[in-house]
Design a protein around this motif. Structure first.
Motif, mmCIF file in Angstrom:
data_model
loop_
_atom_site.group_PDB
_atom_site.id
_atom_site.type_symbol
_atom_site.label_atom_id
_atom_site.label_comp_id
_atom_site.label_asym_id
_atom_site.label_seq_id
_atom_site.Cartn_x
_atom_site.Cartn_y
_atom_site.Cartn_z
ATOM 1 N N ALA A 7 0.751 -1.083 -0.113
ATOM 2 C CA ALA A 7 0.008 0.052 0.030
ATOM 3 C C ALA A 7 0.788 1.298 -0.131
ATOM 4 C CB ALA A 7 -1.193 -0.040 1.254
ATOM 5 N N PRO A 8 0.347 2.264 -0.698
ATOM 6 C CA PRO A 8 1.008 3.565 -0.787
ATOM 7 C C PRO A 8 1.359 4.057 0.794
ATOM 8 C CG PRO A 8 -0.772 3.769 -1.909
ATOM 9 C CD PRO A 8 -0.778 2.508 -1.399
ATOM 10 N N VAL A 9 2.516 4.641 1.044
ATOM 11 C CA VAL A 9 2.966 4.869 2.342
ATOM 12 C C VAL A 9 2.412 6.377 2.682
ATOM 13 C CG1 VAL A 9 5.010 5.402 3.947
ATOM 14 C CG2 VAL A 9 5.035 3.753 2.504
ATOM 15 N N ASP A 10 1.717 6.659 3.647
ATOM 16 C CA ASP A 10 1.060 7.800 4.114
ATOM 17 C C ASP A 10 2.362 8.804 4.729
ATOM 18 O OD1 ASP A 10 0.026 9.543 6.654
ATOM 19 O OD2 ASP A 10 -1.330 9.765 4.895
ATOM 20 N N LEU A 11 2.571 9.830 4.290
ATOM 21 C CA LEU A 11 3.671 10.553 4.423
ATOM 22 C C LEU A 11 3.811 10.838 6.195
ATOM 23 C CD1 LEU A 11 6.581 12.039 4.161
ATOM 24 C CD2 LEU A 11 5.134 14.038 3.406
ATOM 25 N N TRP A 12 2.849 11.582 6.366
ATOM 26 C CA TRP A 12 2.863 11.958 8.038
ATOM 27 C C TRP A 12 2.400 10.905 8.970
ATOM 28 C CZ3 TRP A 12 5.187 16.288 8.372
ATOM 29 C CH2 TRP A 12 5.008 17.245 7.630
#
Length: 140
Positions: A7-12
């Protein structure tokens, strides 16, 4: 069968996780920890410089030791380290970064508008000078 694509990584969310992990391993008082995080940023910037020197082969003794992919990775490390340092400084790094980005964009647009206005003024001044240099001051 499950999709193997991560899954894409959530930056914050990731910044918060890294900050929490580092906080759980702190060995220094908070003020010192903050200063050390800032120093870590300098270390990472130095690694970017080392990678650029290695990618360009600027050290004749070592030759080409890095790739531009290495430079990209090191730049990412600088960004990540800066975001974690920002989170160490404030519990609202998203808000602080958003406000700063808006200020930088506004400033760059203002600079661009000022440069455009200056260029137009310079062109008008040159055109006026050209007209005055013609016999009788008449447009050519």
């Amino acid at each position: 069968m499950a999709d193997p694509t991560p899954a894409p990584v959530d930056l914050w969310q990731t910044v918060a996780l890294l900050h929490g992990w580092l906080a759980s391993h702190e060995r220094h008082p908070p003020e010192e920890t903050l200063l050390l995080r800032m120093l870590k940023l300098s270390e990472e910037v130095g690694e970017v410089a080392q990678a650029v020197i290695g990618a360009t082969g600027q050290n004749p003794r070592k030759g080409t030791t890095h790739s531009w992919d290495d430079v990209q990775s090191e730049l990412c490390d600088v960004v990540i380290t800066a975001l974690v340092a920002l989170r160490t400084l404030t519990p609202e790094p998203e808000k602080v970064l958003d406000e700063r980005l808006r200020a930088v964009v506004a400033r760059s647009h203002a600079t661009q508008a000022a440069q455009t206005a200056h260029a137009m003024q310079t062109a008008q001044t040159a055109q006026a000078a050209e007209i005055q240099e013609r016999p009788g001051g008449l447009p050519g």
